[in-house]
Design an enzyme around this catalytic site. Sequence first.
Site, mmCIF file in Angstrom:
data_model
loop_
_atom_site.group_PDB
_atom_site.id
_atom_site.type_symbol
_atom_site.label_atom_id
_atom_site.label_comp_id
_atom_site.label_asym_id
_atom_site.label_seq_id
_atom_site.Cartn_x
_atom_site.Cartn_y
_atom_site.Cartn_z
ATOM 1 N N TYR A 12 6.800 -5.794 7.712
ATOM 2 C CA TYR A 12 5.715 -5.574 8.277
ATOM 3 C C TYR A 12 4.437 -6.835 9.027
ATOM 4 C CZ TYR A 12 1.103 -2.471 9.620
ATOM 5 O OH TYR A 12 0.410 -2.291 9.625
ATOM 6 N N GLY A 37 13.136 -5.532 5.449
ATOM 7 C CA GLY A 37 12.387 -6.112 6.738
ATOM 8 C C GLY A 37 13.654 -5.972 7.790
ATOM 9 N N ALA A 75 7.100 -11.636 0.247
ATOM 10 C CA ALA A 75 8.119 -10.732 -0.519
ATOM 11 C C ALA A 75 7.616 -10.114 -1.752
ATOM 12 C CB ALA A 75 9.454 -11.774 0.056
ATOM 13 N N SER A 118 -2.535 -7.095 -4.058
ATOM 14 C CA SER A 118 -2.887 -6.057 -3.481
ATOM 15 C C SER A 118 -4.143 -5.677 -4.722
ATOM 16 C CB SER A 118 -1.201 -5.600 -3.982
ATOM 17 O OG SER A 118 -2.368 -3.614 -3.916
ATOM 18 N N TYR A 142 3.469 -2.364 -10.002
ATOM 19 C CA TYR A 142 3.782 -2.914 -8.706
ATOM 20 C C TYR A 142 2.418 -3.460 -9.488
ATOM 21 C CZ TYR A 142 2.204 -4.038 -4.559
ATOM 22 O OH TYR A 142 1.438 -4.580 -3.101
ATOM 23 N N LYS A 146 1.880 -7.975 -9.437
ATOM 24 C CA LYS A 146 1.099 -8.630 -8.446
ATOM 25 C C LYS A 146 -0.420 -9.229 -9.336
ATOM 26 C CE LYS A 146 2.527 -7.802 -4.437
ATOM 27 N NZ LYS A 146 2.698 -8.824 -3.376
ATOM 28 N N LEU A 186 -0.053 6.477 4.571
ATOM 29 C CA LEU A 186 -0.225 7.659 5.343
ATOM 30 C C LEU A 186 -0.075 7.403 7.013
ATOM 31 C CD1 LEU A 186 -2.611 9.915 5.594
ATOM 32 C CD2 LEU A 186 -4.445 7.924 6.048
ATOM 33 N N PHE A 203 -3.192 15.438 0.598
ATOM 34 C CA PHE A 203 -3.667 15.793 -0.683
ATOM 35 C C PHE A 203 -5.190 15.945 -1.490
ATOM 36 C CE2 PHE A 203 0.482 14.474 0.374
ATOM 37 C CZ PHE A 203 1.495 14.822 0.094
ATOM 38 N N ALA A 278 -1.998 13.242 -8.803
ATOM 39 C CA ALA A 278 -2.191 12.986 -9.792
ATOM 40 C C ALA A 278 -2.495 11.459 -9.599
ATOM 41 C CB ALA A 278 -1.769 13.566 -11.089
ATOM 42 N N ASP A 280 -5.066 9.776 -7.760
ATOM 43 C CA ASP A 280 -5.583 9.292 -6.520
ATOM 44 C C ASP A 280 -6.932 9.125 -6.840
ATOM 45 O OD1 ASP A 280 -2.922 8.926 -4.650
ATOM 46 O OD2 ASP A 280 -3.490 10.564 -4.722
#
Length: 317
Positions: A12, A37, A75, A118, A142, A146, A186, A203, A278, A280
Amino acid sequence: MTTWLVTGGAGYIGSHVARHFLAAGIDVVVLDDLSSGDRSFVPPGALLEEGTLVDAAFVESVFARHAIDGVVHLAGYKYAGVSVQRPLHTYEQNVTATVNLLRAMEAAAVPSIVFSSSAAVYGTPSVDLVDESTATNPQSPYGETKLIGEWLIADQARTTTLRHTALRYFNVVGSDGAPDTSPYNLFPLVFRALNAGSVPKIFGDDYGTPDGTCVRDYVHVTDVAAAHVAAARALETGTLEPVYNLGSGTGLSVRQIMDEMAAVTGIPFEPVVEPARAGDPARIVASGELAARDLGWNPQHSLTDMISSAWAASRSA
């Protein structure tokens, strides 16, 4: 003619980046294993090398086949929640792959890299406006990978002539081609619900924010793509800061997003409120001042632009 390699260029965000490089007169080679992809997302004029960065020999062969002047490294395995259950897979896809890429770049004397990082490197920040000096505290494999990617590239640059920068994304939305097909973001979650005739969910509505819902920083994908071209151009002639936030400086709540989605789509709905998830944080908004100073970058798209373009892409997918 300059040629840049775009890893993850069939995804994307990556496909939008590749499209913007081509529009800027820069040739593009896309490296993608098509695990998330889509071959059809690769823009006309870009060459596709199908394979994985985890395969060091394949990566080396790509640099042997093409005269690469720089790399945009997008990637990776990007699902923060799932990375908790699959840490080894996440590290392999995001860290081992980056090592292989840097080693191949060094062997081929490729001088520049723009790294896709990120907001996950910040975890749950304690400040209202995140900037590049905000402490990093990733809370998932993750996010950790990064941050390690940023470290790897900076360490490599200390012992070579590598020019580099990392662009930390926040919430990338909208479209000028490929739709966002993430099962967790979202916008596609709401659009899938609306297309299926069901009601989208919020949420948590008791956060310490003006309307009680989470506040986030949203940036149109074409603005993000433009930042990559600006960074690549800058690296061709000099050096940049090690990291830049691609933030708008303006937060939007989930409730605001939902209200505008109802207006843009013409589908009136009242979202179902579920318990907060939890981990967020109530608010994550970033300053883009450093990117404006060094890259001449400022977001150009409104919330209506983001939603209308993303909705159109989701309907045509």
